[in-house]
Scaffold this motif. Sequence first.
Motif, PDB file in Angstrom:
ATOM      1  N   ASP A 188       0.829  -1.206   0.000  1.00 37.91           N
ATOM      2  CA  ASP A 188       0.000   0.000   0.000  1.00 37.91           C
ATOM      3  C   ASP A 188       0.864   1.258   0.000  1.00 37.91           C
ATOM      4  OD1 ASP A 188      -2.221  -1.588  -0.001  1.00 37.91           O
ATOM      5  OD2 ASP A 188      -2.616  -1.408   2.163  1.00 37.91           O
ATOM      6  N   ALA A 189       1.951   1.210   0.775  1.00 36.66           N
ATOM      7  CA  ALA A 189       2.856   2.375   0.839  1.00 36.66           C
ATOM      8  C   ALA A 189       3.493   2.623  -0.525  1.00 36.66           C
ATOM      9  CB  ALA A 189       3.933   2.141   1.901  1.00 36.66           C
ATOM     10  N   ALA A 190       3.934   1.540  -1.178  1.00 35.55           N
ATOM     11  CA  ALA A 190       4.562   1.675  -2.499  1.00 35.55           C
ATOM     12  C   ALA A 190       3.531   2.158  -3.530  1.00 35.55           C
ATOM     13  CB  ALA A 190       5.167   0.340  -2.928  1.00 35.55           C
ATOM     14  N   ARG A 191       2.328   1.626  -3.431  1.00 35.50           N
ATOM     15  CA  ARG A 191       1.270   2.046  -4.367  1.00 35.50           C
ATOM     16  C   ARG A 191       0.978   3.551  -4.212  1.00 35.50           C
ATOM     17  NH1 ARG A 191      -2.439  -1.334  -6.541  1.00 35.50           N
ATOM     18  NH2 ARG A 191      -2.232  -2.832  -4.829  1.00 35.50           N
ATOM     19  N   LYS A 192       0.981   3.999  -2.971  1.00 34.31           N
ATOM     20  CA  LYS A 192       0.698   5.424  -2.721  1.00 34.31           C
ATOM     21  C   LYS A 192       1.783   6.309  -3.361  1.00 34.31           C
ATOM     22  CE  LYS A 192      -0.318   8.796   0.891  1.00 34.31           C
ATOM     23  NZ  LYS A 192       0.390   9.822   0.155  1.00 34.31           N
ATOM     24  N   VAL A 193       3.052   5.914  -3.167  1.00 33.85           N
ATOM     25  CA  VAL A 193       4.154   6.688  -3.775  1.00 33.85           C
ATOM     26  C   VAL A 193       4.011   6.668  -5.295  1.00 33.85           C
ATOM     27  CG1 VAL A 193       6.665   6.762  -4.129  1.00 33.85           C
ATOM     28  CG2 VAL A 193       5.738   6.252  -1.856  1.00 33.85           C
ATOM     29  N   PHE A 194       3.729   5.506  -5.838  1.00 34.44           N
ATOM     30  CA  PHE A 194       3.558   5.357  -7.289  1.00 34.44           C
ATOM     31  C   PHE A 194       2.462   6.304  -7.796  1.00 34.44           C
ATOM     32  CE2 PHE A 194       1.664   3.552 -11.074  1.00 34.44           C
ATOM     33  CZ  PHE A 194       2.738   3.110 -11.820  1.00 34.44           C
ATOM     34  N   ASP A 195       1.321   6.255  -7.140  1.00 34.82           N
ATOM     35  CA  ASP A 195       0.186   7.076  -7.582  1.00 34.82           C
ATOM     36  C   ASP A 195       0.480   8.577  -7.430  1.00 34.82           C
ATOM     37  OD1 ASP A 195      -1.191   4.802  -8.244  1.00 34.82           O
ATOM     38  OD2 ASP A 195      -2.359   4.727  -6.371  1.00 34.82           O
ATOM     39  N   ASP A 196       1.167   8.925  -6.336  1.00 34.65           N
ATOM     40  CA  ASP A 196       1.507  10.347  -6.128  1.00 34.65           C
ATOM     41  C   ASP A 196       2.359  10.877  -7.282  1.00 34.65           C
ATOM     42  OD1 ASP A 196       0.134  10.437  -3.785  1.00 34.65           O
ATOM     43  OD2 ASP A 196       1.895  10.293  -2.469  1.00 34.65           O
ATOM     44  N   PHE A 197       3.354  10.100  -7.678  1.00 33.96           N
ATOM     45  CA  PHE A 197       4.242  10.573  -8.745  1.00 33.96           C
ATOM     46  C   PHE A 197       3.594  10.459 -10.120  1.00 33.96           C
ATOM     47  CE2 PHE A 197       7.409  10.413  -5.409  1.00 33.96           C
ATOM     48  CZ  PHE A 197       8.133  11.555  -5.679  1.00 33.96           C
ATOM     49  N   LYS A 198       2.692   9.518 -10.296  1.00 32.93           N
ATOM     50  CA  LYS A 198       1.961   9.447 -11.569  1.00 32.93           C
ATOM     51  C   LYS A 198       1.126  10.714 -11.760  1.00 32.93           C
ATOM     52  CE  LYS A 198       1.529   6.359 -14.457  1.00 32.93           C
ATOM     53  NZ  LYS A 198       2.230   6.383 -15.774  1.00 32.93           N
ATOM     54  N   ARG A 199       0.571  11.206 -10.643  1.00 28.69           N
ATOM     55  CA  ARG A 199      -0.220  12.446 -10.717  1.00 28.69           C
ATOM     56  C   ARG A 199       0.658  13.638 -11.100  1.00 28.69           C
ATOM     57  NH1 ARG A 199      -3.479  10.129  -6.743  1.00 28.69           N
ATOM     58  NH2 ARG A 199      -2.113  10.751  -5.049  1.00 28.69           N
ATOM     59  N   LYS A 200       1.959  13.508 -10.818  1.00 23.14           N
ATOM     60  CA  LYS A 200       2.894  14.576 -11.201  1.00 23.14           C
ATOM     61  C   LYS A 200       3.468  14.328 -12.594  1.00 23.14           C
ATOM     62  CE  LYS A 200       4.352  15.353  -6.431  1.00 23.14           C
ATOM     63  NZ  LYS A 200       5.428  15.119  -5.452  1.00 23.14           N
ATOM     64  N   ASN A 201       2.832  13.437 -13.339  1.00 30.09           N
ATOM     65  CA  ASN A 201       3.227  13.121 -14.719  1.00 30.09           C
ATOM     66  C   ASN A 201       4.566  12.412 -14.834  1.00 30.09           C
ATOM     67  OD1 ASN A 201       0.858  14.194 -15.883  1.00 30.09           O
ATOM     68  ND2 ASN A 201       1.713  16.260 -15.743  1.00 30.09           N
ATOM     69  N   TYR A 202       4.988  11.776 -13.768  1.00 26.49           N
ATOM     70  CA  TYR A 202       6.197  10.964 -13.871  1.00 26.49           C
ATOM     71  C   TYR A 202       5.907   9.741 -14.746  1.00 26.49           C
ATOM     72  CZ  TYR A 202       9.284  13.299 -10.521  1.00 26.49           C
ATOM     73  OH  TYR A 202      10.130  14.194  -9.901  1.00 26.49           O
ATOM     74  N   LEU A 203       6.945   9.267 -15.425  1.00 27.29           N
ATOM     75  CA  LEU A 203       6.817   8.078 -16.268  1.00 27.29           C
ATOM     76  C   LEU A 203       7.311   6.877 -15.470  1.00 27.29           C
ATOM     77  CD1 LEU A 203       8.480   9.764 -19.359  1.00 27.29           C
ATOM     78  CD2 LEU A 203       6.020   9.532 -18.939  1.00 27.29           C
ATOM     79  N   ALA A 204       6.611   5.754 -15.602  1.00 24.40           N
ATOM     80  CA  ALA A 204       6.988   4.561 -14.838  1.00 24.40           C
ATOM     81  C   ALA A 204       7.348   3.426 -15.784  1.00 24.40           C
ATOM     82  CB  ALA A 204       5.837   4.150 -13.924  1.00 24.40           C
ATOM     83  N   TYR A 205       8.456   2.762 -15.477  1.00 20.20           N
ATOM     84  CA  TYR A 205       8.931   1.655 -16.295  1.00 20.20           C
ATOM     85  C   TYR A 205       9.256   0.474 -15.389  1.00 20.20           C
ATOM     86  CZ  TYR A 205       9.766   5.585 -19.405  1.00 20.20           C
ATOM     87  OH  TYR A 205       9.614   6.717 -20.154  1.00 20.20           O
ATOM     88  N   SER A 206       8.914  -0.689 -15.896  1.00 17.88           N
ATOM     89  CA  SER A 206       9.342  -1.900 -15.215  1.00 17.88           C
ATOM     90  C   SER A 206      10.640  -2.352 -15.871  1.00 17.88           C
ATOM     91  CB  SER A 206       8.255  -2.978 -15.371  1.00 17.88           C
ATOM     92  OG  SER A 206       8.807  -4.240 -15.120  1.00 17.88           O
ATOM     93  N   VAL A 207      11.646  -2.575 -15.052  1.00 16.93           N
ATOM     94  CA  VAL A 207      12.940  -3.010 -15.586  1.00 16.93           C
ATOM     95  C   VAL A 207      13.166  -4.444 -15.134  1.00 16.93           C
ATOM     96  CG1 VAL A 207      15.410  -2.507 -15.683  1.00 16.93           C
ATOM     97  CG2 VAL A 207      13.767  -0.639 -15.447  1.00 16.93           C
ATOM     98  N   GLU A 208      13.056  -5.373 -16.078  1.00 14.92           N
ATOM     99  CA  GLU A 208      13.190  -6.795 -15.766  1.00 14.92           C
ATOM    100  C   GLU A 208      14.229  -7.401 -16.712  1.00 14.92           C
ATOM    101  OE1 GLU A 208      11.275  -8.126 -13.336  1.00 14.92           O
ATOM    102  OE2 GLU A 208       9.978  -6.386 -13.041  1.00 14.92           O
ATOM    103  N   LYS A 209      14.794  -8.514 -16.299  1.00 15.43           N
ATOM    104  CA  LYS A 209      15.768  -9.200 -17.151  1.00 15.43           C
ATOM    105  C   LYS A 209      15.103  -9.640 -18.452  1.00 15.43           C
ATOM    106  CE  LYS A 209      19.255  -8.943 -14.359  1.00 15.43           C
ATOM    107  NZ  LYS A 209      20.298  -7.951 -14.659  1.00 15.43           N
ATOM    108  N   SER A 210      13.817  -9.975 -18.344  1.00 12.56           N
ATOM    109  CA  SER A 210      13.106 -10.466 -19.529  1.00 12.56           C
ATOM    110  C   SER A 210      12.761  -9.326 -20.498  1.00 12.56           C
ATOM    111  CB  SER A 210      11.813 -11.158 -19.090  1.00 12.56           C
ATOM    112  OG  SER A 210      11.054 -10.273 -18.285  1.00 12.56           O
TER     113      SER A 210
END
Lengths: 185, 72
Positions: B26-48
Amino acid sequence: MPTLFNSFNSNTTTTNTSSTTVANIWFLWVNTNTVTSTAVTNIWDCWAQTIVNQQLTREQRLEFERQQLESRARYERETKEMAQKEKEANERAEALLLECLSVDQVAEYRRNKFFIVQGGKSGKKYRIRQGRSNNIDLLDGERITHRLCCHPGAFLPAPDNMLAQKVLLELQEEEFVRTANIHAV
Amino acid sequence: MSNLHVLDATGDSETPWNKDNQAEIDAARKVFDDFKRKNYLAYSVEKSGNSIVHNFNPELELIVMTPPNVGG
């Protein structure tokens, strides 16, 4: 007057310019000189005030110098702290960048401080050099055809900046190219 | 342990979460959502392979969020 002057000269000679004696004579002369005592007193006051002013100025100058030294020490301390924070931020950013690069890209980055990224849409090769802006070369083989400038709007350490550019080129190349300022080489 | 990195002037700020810990998620989701509202871009970085992240997914290992880009 001649008597007083003689007395003054006599006293300064015999007492080896004792300041107390000279001052007493000065007051004696001022107090007994009935004709010009007012004018002389004014001159005395003026002279005394000048000395006080000079002393204040010296004190103020000392205070100013003390403040200058403090200010310089604070500036040097803050500059050192900022450099340390910048170094730590750069190390942290570089660790994350290396975590997100492929083995080949890590080797290239360690060797040359740049790495090659393939555009997610076009398959074109981009070289991301260490830096924050105007640090991307579009390659045609070994030849640079264009330079691109597109980067995060907020200030980031250079490795963070390079990571943001890498993922955007891989995942949103069209948007990257649309936003970038592009120069033919 | 998964991790959300938000890039900033200090390098990045981390918000780790354990997939078994709902409070951390929940804490991580909140940070994620807060920065998404600030138009931050989110990427998943995986070996695959990397991918764009539109919504917080606790199953991901590493999410990087970057400030919006500008042309130079």
